[in-house]
Design a protein around this motif. Structure first.
Motif: not given
Length: 223
Positions: A49, A117-120, A122, A139-140, A142-143
């Motif tokens: 993530t 990149w960080d999902s939390s 984006g 891609r906020k 996304h995993t």
């Protein structure tokens, strides 16, 4: 300057100089081909993530040609690919459309390249030789899925095949490291300067197993 500060700076300088004296393995891809690649075996599943992916790269490929720099594919998707685009921009893709950055073109001189990149949030960014790009939202939520294979030198259109020599990498890649967190700007600058800490916990170039295929070569040289 206070003595304690002087001693600290000497210690940092000595540590960095020592790191640059350690022999380093490097991958050389001498020719355009659809058969040469190197598989990297991760230290932990790529169930991500967030990540920081860094490498040192040099290539004389130019003109209207895509160049793959890093490819991670599962059975169904290109989970994480890093590219030099047709127009010279650098990009990465997470199972779909990518995020692109207009930066100086890669060339024969070694470039230290990182993507974060960080999902939390984006937040996505790119670093070249320790200098940070602007941030983009990508891609906020996304995993990145585990269970795939990571290769250097080719873009796999199937699980481990469907290679196109017109997308292959020609040049030199080494010092490929990956973390399952976003490293700070300061740490990335230190990595560019030659510091070996923190060691990658997904890929650590010093210890990661490499499986060589085709005419890719592993060379050892002093840094």
């Amino acid at each position: 300057m206070r003595p304690s500060v002087v001693l600290f700076l000497i210690a940092v300088s000595t540590g960095l100089a020592g790191n640059w004296c350690i022999p380093m393995k490097t991958l050389v891809f001498p020719t355009q081909t659809s058969t040469s690649y190197v598989e990297m075996i991760p230290q932990k599943p790529l169930n991500l993530t967030a990540f920081t992916l860094c490498m040192r790269v040099a290539t004389e490929l130019s003109g209207k040609r895509e160049v793959i720099l890093f490819a991670y594919r599962t059975t169904n998707n290109d989970e994480l690919n890093v590219w030099r685009e047709l127009d010279g921009r650098l990009s990465f893709y997470l199972a779909g459309d990518g995020v692109l950055f207009k930066v100086p073109e890669l060339g024969a001189l070694q470039t230290h390249l990182c993507v974060t990149w960080d999902s939390s949030s984006g937040l996505a960014a790119l670093f070249m030789d320790g200098k940070r790009s602007l941030s983009k939202i990508y891609r906020k939520g996304h995993t990145v899925s585990p269970g795939g294979r990571v290769i250097l030198g080719q873009d796999a259109d199937s699980y481990l095949g469907g290679f196109d020599d017109q997308q292959s990498f020609v040049g030199e890649i080494y010092d490929v490291n990956m973390w399952d967190t976003v490293l700070s700007d300061r740490r990335i600058k230190c990595l560019f300067a030659g510091n070996r800490e923190p060691r990658g916990n997904v890929f650590d170039w010093n210890t990661t197993e490499l499986r060589i295929n085709g005419n890719a070569e592993v060379a050892i040289r002093e840094r």
